[in-house]
Design a protein around this motif. Structure first.
Motif, PDB file in Angstrom:
ATOM      1  N   PRO A  39       0.680  -1.260  -0.122  1.00  0.00           N
ATOM      2  CA  PRO A  39      -0.102   0.153   0.066  1.00  0.00           C
ATOM      3  C   PRO A  39       0.882   1.202  -0.015  1.00  0.00           C
ATOM      4  O   PRO A  39       2.236   1.166   0.077  1.00  0.00           O
ATOM      5  N   GLU A  40       0.343   2.493  -0.152  1.00  0.00           N
ATOM      6  CA  GLU A  40       0.980   3.621  -0.127  1.00  0.00           C
ATOM      7  C   GLU A  40       1.520   3.639   1.241  1.00  0.00           C
ATOM      8  O   GLU A  40       1.186   3.333   2.401  1.00  0.00           O
ATOM      9  N   GLY A  41       2.696   4.546   1.189  1.00  0.00           N
ATOM     10  CA  GLY A  41       3.337   4.748   2.502  1.00  0.00           C
ATOM     11  C   GLY A  41       4.723   4.066   2.609  1.00  0.00           C
ATOM     12  O   GLY A  41       5.376   4.293   3.496  1.00  0.00           O
ATOM     13  N   PHE A  42       5.095   3.188   1.554  1.00  0.00           N
ATOM     14  CA  PHE A  42       6.302   2.274   1.790  1.00  0.00           C
ATOM     15  C   PHE A  42       7.186   2.795   0.692  1.00  0.00           C
ATOM     16  O   PHE A  42       6.527   2.894  -0.501  1.00  0.00           O
ATOM     17  N   ALA A  43       8.444   3.105   1.052  1.00  0.00           N
ATOM     18  CA  ALA A  43       9.318   3.738  -0.122  1.00  0.00           C
ATOM     19  C   ALA A  43       9.941   2.659  -1.045  1.00  0.00           C
ATOM     20  O   ALA A  43      10.347   2.895  -1.939  1.00  0.00           O
ATOM     21  N   GLY A  44      10.115   1.232  -0.715  1.00  0.00           N
ATOM     22  CA  GLY A  44      10.400   0.268  -1.339  1.00  0.00           C
ATOM     23  C   GLY A  44      10.168  -1.141  -0.744  1.00  0.00           C
ATOM     24  O   GLY A  44       9.102  -1.213  -0.269  1.00  0.00           O
ATOM     25  N   ALA A  45      10.695  -1.927  -1.375  1.00  0.00           N
ATOM     26  CA  ALA A  45      10.295  -3.385  -0.854  1.00  0.00           C
ATOM     27  C   ALA A  45      10.639  -3.619   0.500  1.00  0.00           C
ATOM     28  O   ALA A  45      11.320  -2.945   1.151  1.00  0.00           O
ATOM     29  N   ARG A  46       9.777  -4.425   0.896  1.00  0.00           N
ATOM     30  CA  ARG A  46       9.992  -4.799   2.477  1.00  0.00           C
ATOM     31  C   ARG A  46       9.874  -6.317   2.634  1.00  0.00           C
ATOM     32  O   ARG A  46       9.237  -7.139   1.790  1.00  0.00           O
ATOM     33  N   ASN A  47      10.689  -6.846   3.666  1.00  0.00           N
ATOM     34  CA  ASN A  47      10.705  -8.114   4.225  1.00  0.00           C
ATOM     35  C   ASN A  47       8.992  -8.426   4.378  1.00  0.00           C
ATOM     36  O   ASN A  47       8.419  -7.762   4.750  1.00  0.00           O
ATOM     37  N   ALA A  48       8.550  -9.578   4.277  1.00  0.00           N
ATOM     38  CA  ALA A  48       7.167  -9.965   4.693  1.00  0.00           C
ATOM     39  C   ALA A  48       6.858  -9.629   6.231  1.00  0.00           C
ATOM     40  O   ALA A  48       5.787  -9.256   6.623  1.00  0.00           O
ATOM     41  N   SER A  49       7.920 -10.075   7.092  1.00  0.00           N
ATOM     42  CA  SER A  49       7.517  -9.800   8.443  1.00  0.00           C
ATOM     43  C   SER A  49       8.847  -9.583   9.250  1.00  0.00           C
ATOM     44  O   SER A  49      10.139 -10.065   8.832  1.00  0.00           O
ATOM     45  N   THR A  50       8.994  -8.962  10.361  1.00  0.00           N
ATOM     46  CA  THR A  50      10.259  -8.901  11.384  1.00  0.00           C
ATOM     47  C   THR A  50       9.493  -9.157  12.846  1.00  0.00           C
ATOM     48  O   THR A  50       8.386  -8.814  13.014  1.00  0.00           O
ATOM     49  N   GLY A  51      10.591  -9.471  13.586  1.00  0.00           N
ATOM     50  CA  GLY A  51      10.134  -9.608  14.932  1.00  0.00           C
ATOM     51  C   GLY A  51      11.298  -9.084  15.847  1.00  0.00           C
ATOM     52  O   GLY A  51      12.355  -9.150  15.573  1.00  0.00           O
ATOM     53  N   ILE A  52      10.840  -8.628  16.994  1.00  0.00           N
ATOM     54  CA  ILE A  52      11.975  -8.028  18.244  1.00  0.00           C
ATOM     55  C   ILE A  52      11.486  -8.430  19.522  1.00  0.00           C
ATOM     56  O   ILE A  52      10.281  -8.882  19.529  1.00  0.00           O
ATOM     57  N   TYR A  53      12.397  -8.541  20.190  1.00  0.00           N
ATOM     58  CA  TYR A  53      12.095  -8.422  21.784  1.00  0.00           C
ATOM     59  C   TYR A  53      12.109  -6.986  22.317  1.00  0.00           C
ATOM     60  O   TYR A  53      13.150  -6.203  21.534  1.00  0.00           O
TER      61      TYR A  53
END
Length: 168
Positions: A39-53
């Motif tokens: 969708p609009e708002g992303f400047a480029g390709a993105r990984n499908a998902s990320t996770g953090i502690y």
């Protein structure tokens, strides 16, 4: 054994986060989504998902910020984490991430893309260890740290809270 914030910081190898608290990325999907499919708002390709502690202690806070993707929060240990969400329409929602379901706490919750949000542990001397999953995956290019004056002009009805949970 009673766990402490220091125990988690050391054993999970957490480092300081720009918004406050400590974190470590634990997952970045090898699958990428091309910009044209986002969708609009992303400047480029993105990984499908990320996770953090993410670890937050009483006396510190995660400052108001927003990202371009949905963020799911997961509770792991410590005291309840209060997450303050200001939706684009100006409504304020206070979420309590924790184990006591009978008291309205949630083990998981989602902050939708575009909402401003901040968090704090409100029990003196307490900490909260949580996890955050972002899809499409987190990228600092999609991260916006709130500027106090600008956010107060957008949402004057929440100026007191914004003053408490912003750094500049």
């Amino acid at each position: 054994m009673k766990t402490t914030a220091e125990h988690w910081r050391k054993n999970l190898q957490l480092t300081q986060h720009v918004e406050g608290g400590s974190f470590r990325e634990t997952y970045r999907s090898p699958l990428t989504i091309e910009r044209e499919a986002l969708p609009e708002g992303f400047a480029g390709a993105r990984n499908a998902s990320t996770g953090i502690y993410f670890l937050l202690e009483d006396g510190d806070f995660s400052a108001f910020h927003r990202i371009a993707a949905d963020e799911m929060w997961h509770f792991y240990d410590g005291q309840p984490l209060h997450i303050y969400e200001i939706k684009p329409n100006g409504s304020l929602h206070v979420h309590r991430l924790g184990r006591d379901i009978a008291q309205g706490e949630q083990l998981q919750l989602v902050i939708p893309a575009g909402s401003w949000f901040a968090s704090s542990v409100e029990e003196t001397g307490g900490f909260a260890l949580v996890g955050c999953t972002v899809a499409p995956g987190f990228d600092f290019a999609d991260f916006e740290l709130a500027e106090r004056g600008a956010l107060c002009r957008l949402f004057p009805q929440h100026a007191g809270l914004i003053a408490l949970l912003t750094r500049s």
